[in-house]
Design a protein around this motif. Structure first.
Motif, PDB file in Angstrom:
ATOM      1  N   HIS A  35      40.786 -26.581  46.831  1.00  0.00           N
ATOM      2  CA  HIS A  35      41.206 -25.712  45.973  1.00  0.00           C
ATOM      3  C   HIS A  35      42.726 -25.297  45.999  1.00  0.00           C
ATOM      4  CE1 HIS A  35      41.193 -25.253  41.844  1.00  0.00           C
ATOM      5  NE2 HIS A  35      40.291 -25.793  41.808  1.00  0.00           N
ATOM      6  N   THR A  36      43.868 -25.920  44.959  1.00  0.00           N
ATOM      7  CA  THR A  36      44.562 -25.402  45.069  1.00  0.00           C
ATOM      8  C   THR A  36      45.765 -24.813  43.595  1.00  0.00           C
ATOM      9  OG1 THR A  36      45.577 -27.715  46.238  1.00  0.00           O
ATOM     10  CG2 THR A  36      47.412 -25.973  44.566  1.00  0.00           C
ATOM     11  N   TYR A  37      45.350 -23.780  43.556  1.00  0.00           N
ATOM     12  CA  TYR A  37      46.277 -22.620  42.407  1.00  0.00           C
ATOM     13  C   TYR A  37      47.586 -23.232  42.070  1.00  0.00           C
ATOM     14  CZ  TYR A  37      47.797 -18.372  40.636  1.00  0.00           C
ATOM     15  OH  TYR A  37      48.298 -17.656  39.453  1.00  0.00           O
ATOM     16  N   ILE A  38      47.667 -23.494  41.285  1.00  0.00           N
ATOM     17  CA  ILE A  38      48.123 -24.501  40.906  1.00  0.00           C
ATOM     18  C   ILE A  38      49.268 -23.457  39.143  1.00  0.00           C
ATOM     19  CG2 ILE A  38      49.717 -26.481  39.034  1.00  0.00           C
ATOM     20  CD1 ILE A  38      47.689 -27.908  40.693  1.00  0.00           C
ATOM     21  N   THR A  39      50.609 -22.674  39.214  1.00  0.00           N
ATOM     22  CA  THR A  39      51.156 -22.346  38.546  1.00  0.00           C
ATOM     23  C   THR A  39      51.346 -22.964  37.483  1.00  0.00           C
ATOM     24  OG1 THR A  39      52.906 -21.782  40.184  1.00  0.00           O
ATOM     25  CG2 THR A  39      51.241 -20.155  40.103  1.00  0.00           C
ATOM     26  N   PRO A  40      52.302 -22.320  36.206  1.00  0.00           N
ATOM     27  CA  PRO A  40      53.516 -23.563  35.131  1.00  0.00           C
ATOM     28  C   PRO A  40      54.649 -23.459  35.364  1.00  0.00           C
ATOM     29  CG  PRO A  40      52.070 -21.090  34.507  1.00  0.00           C
ATOM     30  CD  PRO A  40      52.053 -21.097  35.992  1.00  0.00           C
ATOM     31  N   PRO A  41      55.036 -24.406  35.397  1.00  0.00           N
ATOM     32  CA  PRO A  41      56.654 -25.028  35.414  1.00  0.00           C
ATOM     33  C   PRO A  41      57.201 -23.424  35.740  1.00  0.00           C
ATOM     34  CG  PRO A  41      55.479 -26.922  34.171  1.00  0.00           C
ATOM     35  CD  PRO A  41      54.745 -25.721  34.007  1.00  0.00           C
ATOM     36  N   GLY A  42      58.274 -23.503  36.962  1.00  0.00           N
ATOM     37  CA  GLY A  42      59.493 -22.937  36.594  1.00  0.00           C
ATOM     38  C   GLY A  42      58.820 -21.840  37.566  1.00  0.00           C
ATOM     39  N   GLN A  43      57.953 -21.085  37.789  1.00  0.00           N
ATOM     40  CA  GLN A  43      57.357 -20.077  38.782  1.00  0.00           C
ATOM     41  C   GLN A  43      55.920 -20.347  40.292  1.00  0.00           C
ATOM     42  OE1 GLN A  43      54.124 -18.490  35.735  1.00  0.00           O
ATOM     43  NE2 GLN A  43      55.214 -18.692  33.662  1.00  0.00           N
ATOM     44  N   GLY A  44      56.035 -19.233  40.522  1.00  0.00           N
ATOM     45  CA  GLY A  44      55.833 -19.333  42.409  1.00  0.00           C
ATOM     46  C   GLY A  44      54.243 -18.893  42.029  1.00  0.00           C
ATOM     47  N   PHE A  45      53.355 -18.411  42.939  1.00  0.00           N
ATOM     48  CA  PHE A  45      52.323 -18.105  43.160  1.00  0.00           C
ATOM     49  C   PHE A  45      52.938 -16.819  44.099  1.00  0.00           C
ATOM     50  CE2 PHE A  45      52.947 -21.417  46.243  1.00  0.00           C
ATOM     51  CZ  PHE A  45      52.203 -20.178  47.970  1.00  0.00           C
ATOM     52  N   ARG A 168      61.602 -23.578  45.349  1.00  0.00           N
ATOM     53  CA  ARG A 168      62.546 -22.629  44.520  1.00  0.00           C
ATOM     54  C   ARG A 168      63.855 -23.958  44.124  1.00  0.00           C
ATOM     55  NH1 ARG A 168      64.382 -17.950  48.842  1.00  0.00           N
ATOM     56  NH2 ARG A 168      65.268 -17.517  47.123  1.00  0.00           N
ATOM     57  N   PHE A 169      63.989 -24.921  43.988  1.00  0.00           N
ATOM     58  CA  PHE A 169      64.298 -26.205  43.354  1.00  0.00           C
ATOM     59  C   PHE A 169      64.346 -26.856  42.332  1.00  0.00           C
ATOM     60  CE2 PHE A 169      67.501 -29.470  43.050  1.00  0.00           C
ATOM     61  CZ  PHE A 169      68.431 -28.829  41.993  1.00  0.00           C
ATOM     62  N   ALA A 170      62.793 -26.074  42.307  1.00  0.00           N
ATOM     63  CA  ALA A 170      61.833 -26.962  41.034  1.00  0.00           C
ATOM     64  C   ALA A 170      61.464 -26.930  40.523  1.00  0.00           C
ATOM     65  CB  ALA A 170      60.588 -27.588  42.119  1.00  0.00           C
ATOM     66  N   ARG A 171      60.924 -25.061  40.481  1.00  0.00           N
ATOM     67  CA  ARG A 171      61.676 -23.977  40.209  1.00  0.00           C
ATOM     68  C   ARG A 171      62.915 -23.911  39.147  1.00  0.00           C
ATOM     69  NH1 ARG A 171      60.294 -18.716  42.851  1.00  0.00           N
ATOM     70  NH2 ARG A 171      58.522 -19.842  44.805  1.00  0.00           N
ATOM     71  N   VAL A 172      63.596 -24.335  39.689  1.00  0.00           N
ATOM     72  CA  VAL A 172      65.020 -24.355  38.667  1.00  0.00           C
ATOM     73  C   VAL A 172      65.168 -25.591  37.443  1.00  0.00           C
ATOM     74  CG1 VAL A 172      67.319 -24.640  38.995  1.00  0.00           C
ATOM     75  CG2 VAL A 172      66.828 -23.345  40.306  1.00  0.00           C
ATOM     76  N   LEU A 173      64.635 -27.193  38.129  1.00  0.00           N
ATOM     77  CA  LEU A 173      64.967 -27.542  36.939  1.00  0.00           C
ATOM     78  C   LEU A 173      62.999 -27.540  36.115  1.00  0.00           C
ATOM     79  CD1 LEU A 173      65.362 -30.366  39.917  1.00  0.00           C
ATOM     80  CD2 LEU A 173      67.239 -29.631  38.225  1.00  0.00           C
ATOM     81  N   THR A 174      62.866 -26.876  36.295  1.00  0.00           N
ATOM     82  CA  THR A 174      61.284 -26.255  35.529  1.00  0.00           C
ATOM     83  C   THR A 174      60.150 -27.652  36.081  1.00  0.00           C
ATOM     84  OG1 THR A 174      62.267 -27.183  33.405  1.00  0.00           O
ATOM     85  CG2 THR A 174      62.204 -24.692  34.472  1.00  0.00           C
ATOM     86  N   SER A 180      52.089 -30.774  43.835  1.00  0.00           N
ATOM     87  CA  SER A 180      53.347 -29.452  44.262  1.00  0.00           C
ATOM     88  C   SER A 180      55.140 -29.849  43.906  1.00  0.00           C
ATOM     89  CB  SER A 180      52.866 -29.146  46.008  1.00  0.00           C
ATOM     90  OG  SER A 180      53.499 -31.126  46.481  1.00  0.00           O
ATOM     91  N   PRO A 181      55.144 -29.319  43.963  1.00  0.00           N
ATOM     92  CA  PRO A 181      56.683 -29.084  43.158  1.00  0.00           C
ATOM     93  C   PRO A 181      57.703 -30.115  43.970  1.00  0.00           C
ATOM     94  CG  PRO A 181      56.207 -26.874  44.230  1.00  0.00           C
ATOM     95  CD  PRO A 181      54.856 -27.120  43.432  1.00  0.00           C
ATOM     96  N   GLY A 182      57.202 -30.096  45.314  1.00  0.00           N
ATOM     97  CA  GLY A 182      57.838 -30.714  46.420  1.00  0.00           C
ATOM     98  C   GLY A 182      57.597 -32.291  46.260  1.00  0.00           C
ATOM     99  N   TYR A 183      56.126 -32.692  46.050  1.00  0.00           N
ATOM    100  CA  TYR A 183      55.622 -34.187  45.258  1.00  0.00           C
ATOM    101  C   TYR A 183      56.528 -34.217  44.194  1.00  0.00           C
ATOM    102  CZ  TYR A 183      53.206 -38.230  44.561  1.00  0.00           C
ATOM    103  OH  TYR A 183      52.822 -38.819  43.877  1.00  0.00           O
TER     104      TYR A 183
END
Length: 346
Positions: A35-45, A168-174, A180-183
């Motif tokens: 199970h994956t912990y998924i945070t809102p766009p623009g946020q890390g865990f 971290r760049f995915a967070r910049v683009l929200t 996953s942000p990388g995907y």
């Protein structure tokens, strides 16, 4: 009973995924829920919230893993867990649960190195025998090859990991963190048309990503505001630059070790563009690329169970008083006794 295969229960929870796997000594994966912990766009865990997520899901995952595998606690030979490296609070969850289950079920414990587990899972799933390994994830970037009883690190990041750079760049683009942000960067990069030159930082066998991240963050703020490029162009440019750097240091390690094959492991190893670039390089050298999909590239319990079982079958176990966890656990600290025996047989 003499023909009974050894079976292990494995726990992985070093980052934002909590996984429990049941694996036999021949590499048969009997179950592997996570199970994956998924945070809102623009946020890390963050560590505390991630640990709370793992607390919530770990016992249901144990139940699911045993039921899917069709095994009972009595049939389990050892219980394996990620000792490190990783985030402290999430690592603690698995360590505590393993201690409790070990005492309840009277089973030995095996602490496992997360990085080595990725390698062994990749080897058993793909059939790679003795490749150069590119280990790329959110927390690690290393070029590794086996030599004289250990997995030796020939090159690595000197600052942040490649996956962390992408995240971290995915967070910049929200961009969304689901799955996953990388995907999601990978999918957006497929639409990119304009290549924007970014810093290319390879220092011998090592590599650096923090400066590239700072540069592209500033570039995004300026160029997106002026409509000089699209988010897709930036994702495309970032991937091409980062992956070219990874291919370069991997090829250098191959030449140094006189090996032709490459195995990519870790979450970023799912990226199809990285696989394609590496496959071209390998084929030019007369070698082969080995890679897996997200079932095994991404953190999972089966990789911990299998690697722990290899150690257990070779006489290793972790005493209760040493069943701790550590955020820093180098790949080359592990004595890979099972590889020594493989070499002797070969």
């Amino acid at each position: 009973m003499k023909d009974k295969k050894l079976i292990a229960l494995g726990f992985e929870g070093s980052a934002n995924k909590i996984g429990v796997g049941v694996v036999a000594i021949d590499g048969t994966i009997l179950s592997n829920p996570r199970h994956t912990y998924i945070t809102p766009p623009g946020q890390g865990f963050l560590p505390r919230e991630t640990a709370q997520h793992h607390h919530q899901h770990i016992l249901p995952l144990v139940k699911s893993a045993l039921e899917t595998a069709g095994v009972t606690p009595d049939e389990i030979d050892c219980i394996c867990y990620t000792k490190g490296p990783g985030m402290g609070a999430p690592l603690q969850v698995s360590a505590v649960v393993v201690r409790v289950l070990s005492q309840l079920w009277k089973k030995p414990i095996v602490g496992v190195n997360h990085c080595v587990a990725h390698i062994e899972m990749g080897r058993i799933v793909t059939g790679a025998v003795d490749p150069v390994v590119l280990y790329v994830s959110g927390g690690n970037t290393q070029v590794i090859a086996y030599s004289e009883g250990r997995y030796r690190i020939f090159g690595e990041t000197i600052d942040i990991a490649v996956g962390n750079c992408l995240d971290r760049f995915a967070r910049v683009l929200t961009l969304s963190n689901d799955p996953s942000p990388g995907y999601n960067i990978e999918q957006l990069a497929k639409k990119g048309e304009k290549f924007i030159e970014l810093p290319y930082v390879v220092k011998g066998m090592d590599i650096s990503f923090s400066g590239i991240l700072s540069f592209i963050e500033a570039t995004a703020e300026e160029k997106l505001k002026n409509n000089e490029c699209s988010p897709a162009d930036l994702c495309f440019s970032l991937q091409e630059t980062l992956f070219a750097m990874l291919v370069e240091i991997t090829e250098r390690a191959m030449a140094h070790c006189d090996k032709k094959d490459v195995l990519i492991v870790g979450g970023v190893g799912c990226n199809e563009r990285l696989q394609k670039m590496m496959q071209i390089m390998c084929s030019e050298r007369g070698g082969k690329l080995f890679a897996t999909d997200d079932r095994y590239c991404v953190d999972n319990g089966a990789m911990i169970a299998y690697t722990g079982l290899l150690e257990y079958a070779n006489g290793a176990s972790t005493p209760m008083e040493e069943s701790t966890f550590t955020q820093r656990f180098r790949t080359d600290e592990v004595l890979a006794t099972w590889r020594e025996k493989e070499t002797a047989i070969a």
